[in-house]
Design an enzyme around this catalytic site. Structure first.
Site, short mmCIF file in Angstrom:
data_model
loop_
_atom_site.label_atom_id
_atom_site.label_comp_id
_atom_site.label_asym_id
_atom_site.label_seq_id
_atom_site.Cartn_x
_atom_site.Cartn_y
_atom_site.Cartn_z
N ILE A 19 0.83 -1.21 0.00
CA ILE A 19 0.00 0.00 0.00
C ILE A 19 0.87 1.26 0.00
O ILE A 19 0.57 2.24 -0.70
CB ILE A 19 -0.95 -0.03 1.23
CG1 ILE A 19 -1.92 -1.22 1.11
CG2 ILE A 19 -1.70 1.28 1.37
CD1 ILE A 19 -2.74 -1.50 2.36
N TYR A 132 -2.56 -7.00 16.84
CA TYR A 132 -2.85 -6.11 15.70
C TYR A 132 -4.12 -5.31 15.95
O TYR A 132 -4.15 -4.09 15.76
CB TYR A 132 -3.00 -6.98 14.45
CG TYR A 132 -3.09 -6.25 13.13
CD1 TYR A 132 -1.98 -5.57 12.61
CD2 TYR A 132 -4.26 -6.27 12.37
CE1 TYR A 132 -2.06 -4.94 11.37
CE2 TYR A 132 -4.33 -5.64 11.14
CZ TYR A 132 -3.23 -4.97 10.64
OH TYR A 132 -3.31 -4.35 9.41
N1 LIG Z 1 -2.45 -5.80 3.21
C1 LIG Z 1 -3.65 -5.71 3.75
O1 LIG Z 1 -4.56 -6.48 3.40
C2 LIG Z 1 -3.94 -4.68 4.80
C3 LIG Z 1 -5.24 -4.61 5.30
C4 LIG Z 1 -5.53 -3.67 6.26
C5 LIG Z 1 -4.56 -2.81 6.69
N2 LIG Z 1 -3.31 -2.90 6.20
C6 LIG Z 1 -2.30 -1.95 6.72
O2 LIG Z 1 -1.76 -1.23 5.64
C7 LIG Z 1 -0.40 -0.87 5.93
C8 LIG Z 1 0.50 -1.35 4.81
O3 LIG Z 1 0.30 -2.74 4.65
P1 LIG Z 1 0.94 -3.58 3.46
O4 LIG Z 1 0.08 -4.75 3.28
O5 LIG Z 1 1.26 -2.70 2.32
O6 LIG Z 1 2.28 -4.07 4.20
P2 LIG Z 1 3.59 -4.80 3.67
O7 LIG Z 1 3.48 -5.11 2.21
O8 LIG Z 1 3.86 -5.89 4.63
O9 LIG Z 1 4.67 -3.64 3.88
C9 LIG Z 1 4.91 -3.18 5.18
C10 LIG Z 1 5.75 -1.92 5.10
O10 LIG Z 1 6.03 -1.52 6.45
C11 LIG Z 1 7.45 -1.39 6.59
N3 LIG Z 1 7.89 -1.70 7.94
C12 LIG Z 1 7.63 -2.83 8.66
N4 LIG Z 1 8.29 -2.77 9.83
C13 LIG Z 1 8.98 -1.60 9.84
C14 LIG Z 1 9.86 -0.97 10.76
N5 LIG Z 1 10.21 -1.55 11.93
N6 LIG Z 1 10.37 0.25 10.45
C15 LIG Z 1 10.07 0.83 9.27
N7 LIG Z 1 9.26 0.29 8.35
C16 LIG Z 1 8.72 -0.92 8.63
C17 LIG Z 1 8.03 -2.37 5.59
O11 LIG Z 1 9.37 -2.04 5.30
P3 LIG Z 1 10.42 -3.14 4.74
O12 LIG Z 1 10.26 -3.13 3.26
O13 LIG Z 1 11.74 -2.64 5.21
O14 LIG Z 1 10.04 -4.46 5.36
C18 LIG Z 1 7.08 -2.18 4.40
O15 LIG Z 1 7.44 -1.01 3.66
C19 LIG Z 1 -0.09 -1.50 7.29
O16 LIG Z 1 -0.28 -0.55 8.30
C20 LIG Z 1 -1.14 -2.60 7.41
O17 LIG Z 1 -1.42 -2.90 8.74
C21 LIG Z 1 -2.97 -3.81 5.25
#
Ligand SMILES: NC(=O)c1ccc[n+]([C@@H]2O[C@H](COP(=O)([O-])OP(=O)(O)OC[C@H]3O[C@@H](n4cnc5c(N)ncnc54)[C@H](OP(=O)(O)O)[C@@H]3O)[C@@H](O)[C@H]2O)c1
Length: 226
Positions: A19, A132
């Site tokens: 995202i 979470y």
């Molecule tokens: N995917 C879904 O279905 C979904 C649904 C509801 C809400 N969300 C929310 O949407 C947001 C993005 O989700 P996503 O699915 O795009 O996640 P993702 O693909 O797992 O990517 C997570 C991002 O967070 C970064 N991150 C994780 N730990 C970190 C740390 N300690 N310090 C700095 N950066 C860190 C990662 O960096 P690295 O590249 O370095 O690992 C990556 O850029 C999150 O808040 C998630 O909870 C997602």
């Protein structure tokens, strides 16, 4: 009305993929300057990393997108302290720390937009999601509290709650078979594309949004309606 003219600057956490990457691309098309630190530059798990990063920013941030998040699934009896602390730190306390650090400059400039990426698991939940859900529900409280405090300065604070989005996080937490099952629970019959979340964030983060604040906007294809 904003006292600043010209390009706005947005800081996006977790902009490397999923995202966050879609938000970067969407903002780029909007003509917004983007600051998207890698985890090496800004580790949200570490308070000292956040403070050090903010102190060396050297430019005002008009838009803060608290997007980075983790979701390590563990049943209640197995939730370890490291998991609960990391979930609270990355998903809730780091967004607070960044907002607190960046709000004074937004106040001075008479403009700000903060968008926190929450989740439907802030509203409904599922086994193994205690860390979470706790953190994301807390983010809702933070969104409302900051919205009230910052509204007089034209700083609008909102949260977006995606349902199931097709990202690494979703693929890591669900097998292909489980994803097929999940699609049946979503009235729209499919996962969201990251770009569909980014579109809503772009609205809330720009001057197109002039009056929505303190809200949680659910983008879930109808999942939480059932
Ligand atoms: N995917 C879904 O279905 C979904 C649904 C509801 C809400 N969300 C929310 O949407 C947001 C993005 O989700 P996503 O699915 O795009 O996640 P993702 O693909 O797992 O990517 C997570 C991002 O967070 C970064 N991150 C994780 N730990 C970190 C740390 N300690 N310090 C700095 N950066 C860190 C990662 O960096 P690295 O590249 O370095 O690992 C990556 O850029 C999150 O808040 C998630 O909870 C997602």
């Amino acid at each position: 009305m904003s006292r600043i003219t010209g390009k706005k600057t947005a800081m996006i956490t977790g902009g490397s993929r999923g995202i966050g990457l879609a938000i970067r691309e969407r903002f780029d098309r909007e003509g917004i300057n983007i600051v998207a630190p890698t985890r090496k530059e800004l580790d949200l798990l570490s308070v000292s990393s956040i403070d050090a990063y903010v102190s060396t920013l050297g430019q005002p941030i008009d838009i803060l997108i608290n997007n980075a998040g983790i979701n390590n699934i563990q049943p209640l009896a197995e939730v370890d302290d490291n998991n609960i602390q990391a979930a609270m730190q990355i998903n809730l306390l780091a967004p607070f720390r960044l907002a607190r650090a960046l709000a004074p400059t937004m106040k001075e400039r008479g403009y700000g937009r903060i968008v926190n990426i929450s989740s439907v698991w802030a509203i409904v939940t599922k086994t193994g999601r205690a860390p979470y859900s706790m953190a994301k529900a807390g983010l809702g409280g933070m969104t409302r509290a900051l919205a009230v405090e910052l509204a007089p300065y034209n700083i609008l604070v909102n949260a977006v709650a995606p349902g199931y989005v097709d990202t690494e996080l979703t693929r890591q937490n669900n097998t292909d078979d489980q994803i097929e099952g999940i699609k049946k629970l979503i009235p729209m019959g499919r996962l969201a594309a990251p770009e569909e979340i980014a579109e809503v964030v772009a609205f809330l983060a720009t001057e197109k949004n002039s009056y929505i604040t303190g809200q949680l906007i659910v983008v879930d294809g109808g999942f939480t309606c059932l």
